[in-house]
Design a protein around this motif. Structure first.
Motif, PDB file in Angstrom:
ATOM      1  N   ARG A  83       3.399  -8.028   6.994  1.00  0.00           N
ATOM      2  CA  ARG A  83       2.322  -6.805   6.375  1.00  0.00           C
ATOM      3  C   ARG A  83       1.112  -6.635   7.033  1.00  0.00           C
ATOM      4  O   ARG A  83       0.874  -6.931   5.622  1.00  0.00           O
ATOM      5  CB  ARG A  83       3.163  -5.656   5.970  1.00  0.00           C
ATOM      6  N   GLU A 105       0.703  -0.737   0.037  1.00  0.00           N
ATOM      7  CA  GLU A 105       0.147   0.425  -0.150  1.00  0.00           C
ATOM      8  C   GLU A 105       1.136   0.974  -0.096  1.00  0.00           C
ATOM      9  O   GLU A 105       0.522   2.070  -0.552  1.00  0.00           O
ATOM     10  CB  GLU A 105      -0.838  -0.262   1.342  1.00  0.00           C
ATOM     11  N   ASP A 106       1.940   1.223   0.645  1.00  0.00           N
ATOM     12  CA  ASP A 106       3.499   2.613   0.688  1.00  0.00           C
ATOM     13  C   ASP A 106       4.070   2.688  -0.558  1.00  0.00           C
ATOM     14  O   ASP A 106       4.770   3.630  -0.339  1.00  0.00           O
ATOM     15  CB  ASP A 106       3.521   2.105   1.773  1.00  0.00           C
ATOM     16  N   HIS A 145      -2.592  -5.393  -0.158  1.00  0.00           N
ATOM     17  CA  HIS A 145      -1.616  -4.833  -1.096  1.00  0.00           C
ATOM     18  C   HIS A 145      -2.214  -5.863  -2.826  1.00  0.00           C
ATOM     19  O   HIS A 145      -3.061  -6.511  -2.577  1.00  0.00           O
ATOM     20  CB  HIS A 145      -0.401  -5.709  -0.624  1.00  0.00           C
ATOM     21  N   ARG A 198      -6.125  -1.670  12.379  1.00  0.00           N
ATOM     22  CA  ARG A 198      -6.138   0.018  11.975  1.00  0.00           C
ATOM     23  C   ARG A 198      -6.110   1.025  13.601  1.00  0.00           C
ATOM     24  O   ARG A 198      -6.277   2.354  13.404  1.00  0.00           O
ATOM     25  CB  ARG A 198      -6.157   0.348  10.546  1.00  0.00           C
TER      26      ARG A 198
END
Length: 613
Positions: free
Chosen positions: A85, A65-66, A89, A432
């Motif tokens: 992670r 995602e990043d 993704h 999150r």
């Protein structure tokens, strides 16, 4: 994904059931055709092998995602090791690309030995008389709950309702779950004081809603430049989804009816020319409803900040299982919901005749086609201003009891849901948000579901009236599930006082419902479970019952405010609409005065001594 209707199932009493062919056919004709091609959406747990569809081989690349990337190799059995992670993704393997939801193994856990209160926001009162409680009163009440030891406030759903239809006030039949009930907005946050209003024991929604909407109109008209700029910026950030909902509320205010199905056909298409012209011509009205969503969001954020000043968890939001078929979500995104079908429950201890809730839900096939975006967005709206979420009817994560619209609950069947995907997405969003998850698991529970929920620290609910052994005796709380929340009751069950005095049986007789009047034996059984001897007392042993439930081993216990206060009537009576004053009851006095009463302080101390948090 294989979505299917279950012909055979087992009811809550362990008896096998079979759905008739004509019922299956009627339901099947209303379902979206199942996906036959390999899905581009996968899910897995972090650090665990992920099985890829057949034909995928060689090396692969993770695109996170990043923006980060890493390469990986597929094992001979066609699996790939998922990285540590969590998130959504992309995985590119050969000529194929997948969206992969990687979930943490467990949701966040609550603090050990904590307790909280469950409150109905409209029922709250404070020093200023108002027609109903809102987020402002909730925020002002939070410190009073903190002072008596509560670590959490479980609140009634805040989903958007129908400000244009005052009769539609059930928080579990929302217009959409993506936005909030604007009636909860606190105008004082922008400097508008609400004048005192009549505050009867039962909320008169027919008068209260137009009165509150007039106040909110005045707040909007009087908003300063800085306030309008903040609201406009928030509106731009929320984008097309908010625009659609604001248009719906503006149209509903103009066209009336219960929902969009009552409107002229030209306005039933959210993307049609008539709606687009209306939005352009009535921009100020659309802007008003977008402004109200901003103010409500601000109000709930303030309530959670105030709650977290002294509580470990703060607010626990309540996520309804579905939404109204004639509401904002079904109007603006009809492709995302089940059409022509209602959801409910077969006969079970909560509803002996079965239940048709008259609401729809997210379509499992459409969910997969959209990468589960509607479900993700729904969870984010719920977690936005809360330290946790209670998922109403969490059995729907595994299967839904679907019924053709207009039929009764007996004409339903179970529709399977992509449970593994849904539970993993819940875990991702809970991590999150840093919020706990309570999964309401009452009713006809699919085999293995409670175990699957417990593995993810999605806490079930153990409610005193239902914790019985085969002989009808009450199971000692010491052996209740350690991974579940202990409760004396819910918004759908009698209060402790109401149960002890058989008030619920009085209501059943008034409604001509069949009554198995064995309450005297039940009282004796509970009295014995409390350690009492002889005949149970006439007065409700309320303190002993609360302490009894507080002794359960789970990390969290929740007590309806009605039980802390010793009230007799329950907020909602399942299976009724107007026959019982559902969602209308107010507290008898200012919440601060009520929580300061000697008996309430004593009960709170009992709970805190058992659950210091």
């Amino acid at each position: 994904m294989t979505v299917r209707l279950l012909r055979d199932w087992t009811d809550a009493r362990g008896r096998p059931q079979r759905v008739a062919d004509d019922v299956l056919a009627a339901i099947g004709a209303r379902l979206t055709p199942a996906v036959t091609a390999d899905t581009p959406f996968l899910s897995a747990d972090t650090g665990q092998p992920l099985a890829l569809p057949g034909g995928t081989a060689g090396t692969a690349e993770w695109v996170f995602e990043d923006g980060g990337r890493t390469t990986a190799s597929l094992a001979d059995d066609g699996t790939i090791l998922a990285p540590e992670r969590p998130g959504y993704h992309q995985l590119v393997a050969g000529a194929r690309a997948f969206t992969v939801a990687l979930a943490p193994r467990r949701c966040p856990a609550p603090p050990a030995r904590a307790w909280g209160a469950a409150v109905q926001i409209p029922a709250l009162r404070d020093a200023t008389p108002t027609a109903f409680g809102d987020a402002g009163i909730l925020a002002r009440a939070a410190p009073a709950f903190t002072r008596i030891g509560a670590q959490a406030l479980a609140i009634s759903p805040t989903h958007a309702l129908f400000p244009g239809a005052p009769a539609r006030i059930s928080p579990y039949s929302p217009s959409t779950r993506l936005f909030h009930n604007v009636l909860l907005a606190d105008p004082s946050l922008i400097g508008i004081a609400a004048p005192p209003s009549p505050a009867p024991a039962l909320i008169d929604w027919g008068h209260a809603i137009p009165e509150r909407m007039a106040l909110l109109q005045a707040a909007y008209a009087g908003a300063g430049e800085a306030v309008r700029a903040a609201a406009a910026a928030w509106r731009r950030q929320r984008g097309a989804t908010l625009e659609a909902h604001a248009r719906f509320d503006a149209l509903h205010a103009r066209l009336g009816g219960d929902g969009w199905r009552d409107w002229p056909s030209a306005f039933q298409d959210a993307a049609g020319d008539a709606v687009i012209r209306f939005a352009a011509q009535e921009e100020e009205e659309v802007a008003f409803f977008a402004f109200l969503q901003w103010l409500t969001d601000l109000s709930l954020a303030q309530a959670q900040r105030t709650a977290r000043d002294g509580m470990a968890i703060g607010l626990i939001a309540d996520l309804a299982i579905g939404m109204a078929p004639d509401g904002s979500h079904a109007w603006s995104a009809p492709q995302e919901v089940l059409r022509g079908l209602s959801i409910g429950a077969p006969p079970d201890p909560l509803g002996p005749q079965g239940q048709n809730w008259g609401i729809t839900a997210l379509d499992p096939v459409a969910l997969e086609q959209s990468g589960f975006r509607p479900f993700i967005d729904t969870l984010r709206a719920a977690f936005a201003h809360a330290g946790g979420v209670r998922i109403d009817h969490a059995l729907g994560l595994e299967r839904l009891w679907v019924i053709p619209e207009g039929a009764d609950a007996s004409q339903g069947a179970y529709l399977t849901m992509p449970g593994e995907h849904l539970r993993r997405i819940v875990a991702i969003e809970a991590q999150r948000a840093g919020g706990i998850v309570i999964a309401e698991d009452l009713g006809t529970v699919p085999p293995g579901l409670r175990e699957a929920l417990a593995q993810r620290c999605m806490m079930g609910m153990r409610v005193l009236p239902f914790e019985r052994d085969a002989g009808g005796g009450f199971i000692p709380p010491a052996i209740w599930d350690e991974g579940a929340v202990a409760m004396t009751g819910t918004h759908d069950t009698p209060t402790v006082v109401g149960w002890w005095t058989a008030r619920d049986l009085d209501w059943a007789r008034r409604l001509d419902r069949a009554v198995e009047d064995d309450r005297a034996a039940d009282r004796t059984a509970l009295w014995q479970a409390l350690g009492g001897t002889g005949d149970p007392p006439a007065d409700v042993p309320l303190d002993a019952i609360l302490a009894h439930v507080a002794a359960a081993p789970g990390a969290l216990a929740l007590f309806p405010l009605e039980d802390l206060l010793g009230l007799e009537e329950q907020p909602n009576l399942p299976g009724t609409i107007d026959e019982h004053p559902n969602w209308r009851r107010r507290l008898p006095a200012d919440i601060h005065a009520l929580l300061a009463q000697r008996a309430v302080v004593r009960r709170a101390r009992l709970l805190t001594s058992e659950r210091p948090g």
